[in-house]
Motif scaffolding. Structure first.
Motif, PDB file in Angstrom:
ATOM      1  N   ALA A 173       0.290  35.634  -2.757  1.00 50.83           N
ATOM      2  CA  ALA A 173       1.263  35.038  -1.848  1.00 50.83           C
ATOM      3  C   ALA A 173       0.729  35.021  -0.425  1.00 50.83           C
TER       4      ALA A 173
ATOM      5  N   ARG B 113      12.932  32.152   3.940  1.00 47.82           N
ATOM      6  CA  ARG B 113      12.499  33.413   3.346  1.00 47.82           C
ATOM      7  C   ARG B 113      10.978  33.530   3.353  1.00 47.82           C
ATOM      8  N   ASP B 114      10.283  32.460   2.966  1.00 51.79           N
ATOM      9  CA  ASP B 114       8.816  32.507   2.936  1.00 51.79           C
ATOM     10  C   ASP B 114       8.235  32.678   4.337  1.00 51.79           C
ATOM     11  N   GLN B 115       8.819  31.980   5.319  1.00 48.40           N
ATOM     12  CA  GLN B 115       8.332  32.119   6.694  1.00 48.40           C
ATOM     13  C   GLN B 115       8.519  33.553   7.179  1.00 48.40           C
TER      14      GLN B 115
ATOM     15  N   ARG C 259      14.599  28.846   0.843  1.00 49.37           N
ATOM     16  CA  ARG C 259      13.268  29.290   0.410  1.00 49.37           C
ATOM     17  C   ARG C 259      12.273  29.233   1.564  1.00 49.37           C
ATOM     18  N   LYS C 260      12.359  28.168   2.375  1.00 51.22           N
ATOM     19  CA  LYS C 260      11.449  28.025   3.506  1.00 51.22           C
ATOM     20  C   LYS C 260      11.658  29.157   4.514  1.00 51.22           C
TER      21      LYS C 260
ATOM     22  N   TRP D 188       0.153  31.893   2.231  1.00 47.27           N
ATOM     23  CA  TRP D 188       0.790  31.820   3.543  1.00 47.27           C
ATOM     24  C   TRP D 188      -0.232  31.649   4.668  1.00 47.27           C
TER      25      TRP D 188
END
Length: 346
Positions: free
Chosen positions: A325, A288-290, A285-286, A329
């Motif tokens: 989102a 993908r989010d980055q 998840r980290k 971020w």
């Protein structure tokens, strides 16, 4: 068919990764698929950029047919060769304004991706004849597998454009009806015939000017430029598991794969993937989010794209969700971010 020396052409290892996934192999099984190729198992892991010779690719296909005990393996493999499997060439075709342009794009750029294949397009009466010349010295079984893949690649491209099954084409195969001919109708949606003069897919000319409602040349160009730039920042040797996950995600349409598919691309379980990432201080998840945060910021610096277009490119069907989102971020909404970089209005 044209032929040349089997080792004269080099193909991305990503196609053999698809072969391994079709067989549902585990990490320990990869050496069997590469038997007699002289290649290490690492070439089949996501993120690897190795290129294989034509002979090595044919050997992999032969090994797969034996391992899977499946004479119809060419059909099973071809079903997985959706446009996205061909990298930028596939994306270019899908971004084309109409089907005619898409097919011409595939013809012009496919040799960059698969240098042993040449697509030939000819108008014959009310039909467009699509043939492929293969430049490999393949045996009868290998040639049949290649032609099965070719028919399914064309079918997948046209169906992606039409957003429906292609039933009005005609598919000719130059080889005799194989023992497993009964399963062809499970894969091909149009009429097909064996023992023909040539292998070709005949498309009605009336389909060629079908507009592509999802075609957006500017968005496509921006997406491919950005993904290529990000990929160049990831080393291609001594890849960590984090590197491989990042490269795999960059090579797919955003939002089209999840953690399960990423694990399969590395031929391990989801739990094993999580364990290896944890050893590197990371998780799926980290990563993908980055990656999404980085892609979003780069897209917004491009004044060709509206905020809504950026949201769509990142797989957000609701731009409001993308805005939320993005604020999470970057600590500000996308309009404020764009204004801060003075790249135009959203």
């Amino acid at each position: 068919m044209l032929n040349s020396g089997p080792g004269a052409y080099f193909i991305p290892s990503s196609y053999s990764r698809i072969v391994a996934r079709v067989l549902q192999l585990q990490e320990r099984d990869l050496p069997k698929l590469l038997r007699d190729t002289g290649l290490p198992p690492e070439v089949l892991l996501a993120g690897d950029e190795s290129r294989m010779s034509g002979r090595q690719q044919l050997q992999v296909m032969d090994n797969a047919r034996t391992m899977g005990r499946a004479p119809d393996f060419g059909l099973r493999l071809g079903q997985q060769l959706q446009p996205s499997a061909h990298g930028p060439t596939g994306y270019l075709a899908l971004a084309s304004p109409d089907l005619r342009t898409a097919l011409h794009s595939l013809r012009d750029f496919l040799p960059i991706r698969i240098p042993f294949a040449q697509l030939v397009l000819d108008e014959e009466g009310d039909w467009l004849s699509c043939r492929v010349n293969t430049l490999l010295d393949a045996g009868p079984a290998e040639q049949r597998m290649l032609m099965e893949c070719f028919a399914l690649v064309l079918q997948a491209l046209v169906e992606s454009f039409l957003s429906r099954r292609l039933t009005e084409a005609r598919i000719d195969f130059e080889y005799p009806s194989p023992a497993y001919h009964a399963v062809y109708s499970e894969y091909l949606h149009s009429k097909f015939y064996f023992d023909q003069a040539d292998t070709r897919v005949l498309l009605p000319l009336t389909l060629l000017d079908e507009p592509n409602p999802g075609g957006d040349a500017d968005s496509y160009a921006a997406a491919r430029e950005m993904c290529a730039a990000l990929l160049e920042q990831v080393p291609v040797t001594d890849l960590t598991t984090t590197d491989r996950v990042r490269r795999f995600l960059l090579a797919q349409p955003v939002g089209s794969v999840g953690e399960e598919q990423v694990a399969r691309s590395l031929f391990v379980s989801k739990r094993t993937l999580a364990r290896r990432l944890a050893r590197e201080g990371n998780n799926y998840r980290k990563i993908r989010d980055q990656l999404l945060a980085e892609m979003a910021a780069r897209y917004l610096r491009d004044n060709r794209l509206s905020v809504e277009a950026v949201a769509a490119l990142l797989g957000y069907h609701d731009s409001a969700n993308f805005r939320r989102a993005f604020k999470r971020w970057h600590g500000m909404p996308p309009q404020s971010f764009r204004a801060a970089y003075n790249v135009g209005d959203s």
